[in-house]
Write a protein that holds these residues in place. Sequence first.
Motif, PDB file in Angstrom:
ATOM      1  N   GLU A  40      37.205 -32.214 -34.915  1.00 12.07           N
ATOM      2  CA  GLU A  40      37.464 -31.078 -34.021  1.00 12.07           C
ATOM      3  C   GLU A  40      38.277 -31.508 -32.800  1.00 12.07           C
ATOM      4  O   GLU A  40      39.244 -30.843 -32.411  1.00 12.07           O
ATOM      5  CB  GLU A  40      36.132 -30.450 -33.593  1.00 12.07           C
ATOM      6  CG  GLU A  40      36.286 -29.205 -32.761  1.00 12.07           C
ATOM      7  CD  GLU A  40      34.954 -28.513 -32.507  1.00 12.07           C
ATOM      8  OE1 GLU A  40      34.984 -27.485 -31.814  1.00 12.07           O
ATOM      9  OE2 GLU A  40      33.901 -28.982 -32.982  1.00 12.07           O
ATOM     10  N   TRP A  44      42.189 -30.442 -31.855  1.00 12.55           N
ATOM     11  CA  TRP A  44      42.493 -29.861 -30.545  1.00 12.55           C
ATOM     12  C   TRP A  44      43.655 -30.615 -29.901  1.00 12.55           C
ATOM     13  O   TRP A  44      44.616 -30.013 -29.426  1.00 12.55           O
ATOM     14  CB  TRP A  44      41.240 -29.889 -29.688  1.00 12.55           C
ATOM     15  CG  TRP A  44      41.329 -29.235 -28.343  1.00 12.55           C
ATOM     16  CD1 TRP A  44      42.423 -28.692 -27.736  1.00 12.55           C
ATOM     17  CD2 TRP A  44      40.256 -29.057 -27.431  1.00 12.55           C
ATOM     18  NE1 TRP A  44      42.089 -28.195 -26.508  1.00 12.55           N
ATOM     19  CE2 TRP A  44      40.749 -28.403 -26.298  1.00 12.55           C
ATOM     20  CE3 TRP A  44      38.906 -29.404 -27.457  1.00 12.55           C
ATOM     21  CZ2 TRP A  44      39.961 -28.088 -25.194  1.00 12.55           C
ATOM     22  CZ3 TRP A  44      38.121 -29.084 -26.361  1.00 12.55           C
ATOM     23  CH2 TRP A  44      38.637 -28.429 -25.248  1.00 12.55           C
ATOM     24  N   ARG A  47      46.939 -29.866 -31.658  1.00  9.20           N
ATOM     25  CA  ARG A  47      47.465 -28.524 -31.366  1.00  9.20           C
ATOM     26  C   ARG A  47      48.142 -28.494 -29.992  1.00  9.20           C
ATOM     27  O   ARG A  47      49.135 -27.798 -29.815  1.00  9.20           O
ATOM     28  CB  ARG A  47      46.347 -27.486 -31.437  1.00  9.20           C
ATOM     29  CG  ARG A  47      45.934 -27.142 -32.858  1.00  9.20           C
ATOM     30  CD  ARG A  47      45.040 -25.915 -32.918  1.00  9.20           C
ATOM     31  NE  ARG A  47      43.873 -25.988 -32.050  1.00  9.20           N
ATOM     32  CZ  ARG A  47      42.676 -26.430 -32.423  1.00  9.20           C
ATOM     33  NH1 ARG A  47      42.484 -26.844 -33.664  1.00  9.20           N
ATOM     34  NH2 ARG A  47      41.673 -26.445 -31.577  1.00  9.20           N
ATOM     35  N   GLU A  86      39.090 -26.945 -19.570  1.00  5.73           N
ATOM     36  CA  GLU A  86      39.207 -27.588 -20.884  1.00  5.73           C
ATOM     37  C   GLU A  86      38.341 -28.835 -20.955  1.00  5.73           C
ATOM     38  O   GLU A  86      37.704 -29.091 -21.981  1.00  5.73           O
ATOM     39  CB  GLU A  86      40.655 -27.941 -21.180  1.00  5.73           C
ATOM     40  CG  GLU A  86      41.531 -26.748 -21.447  1.00  5.73           C
ATOM     41  CD  GLU A  86      42.988 -27.108 -21.663  1.00  5.73           C
ATOM     42  OE1 GLU A  86      43.644 -26.386 -22.416  1.00  5.73           O
ATOM     43  OE2 GLU A  86      43.467 -28.117 -21.087  1.00  5.73           O
TER      44      GLU A  86
END
Length: 103
Positions: A40, A44, A47, A86
Amino acid sequence: MVDTTRLSRAVDHFADRLRAAPQSRLQRGAAAEALGLARELARWAQRVEAPGVEPREMPDAGMFAAADQITVAGHDLAVVLASDAEVSEAVRLVEEAQKRAGV
């Protein structure tokens, strides 16, 4: 400049707990949980670094590599995060995965 120290600490703590865990704990799901988190975090980061490009999946390198995989993925993500929100979200993901892993 975003302070990603909290994320680095959370990732390192989880990795240290995995390294100290008995093999039976890793086999009962802790390593799988760590691999899921590593994948994951890696997605992230990919991306952010390459929007519009399909992220590559982190391979399963075995239960004894799970700690290293979350360390690499977490520190890679820390480099590209752009806000404190974030960072907080990433820390939350790490802490929740660690609880589910039971380490």
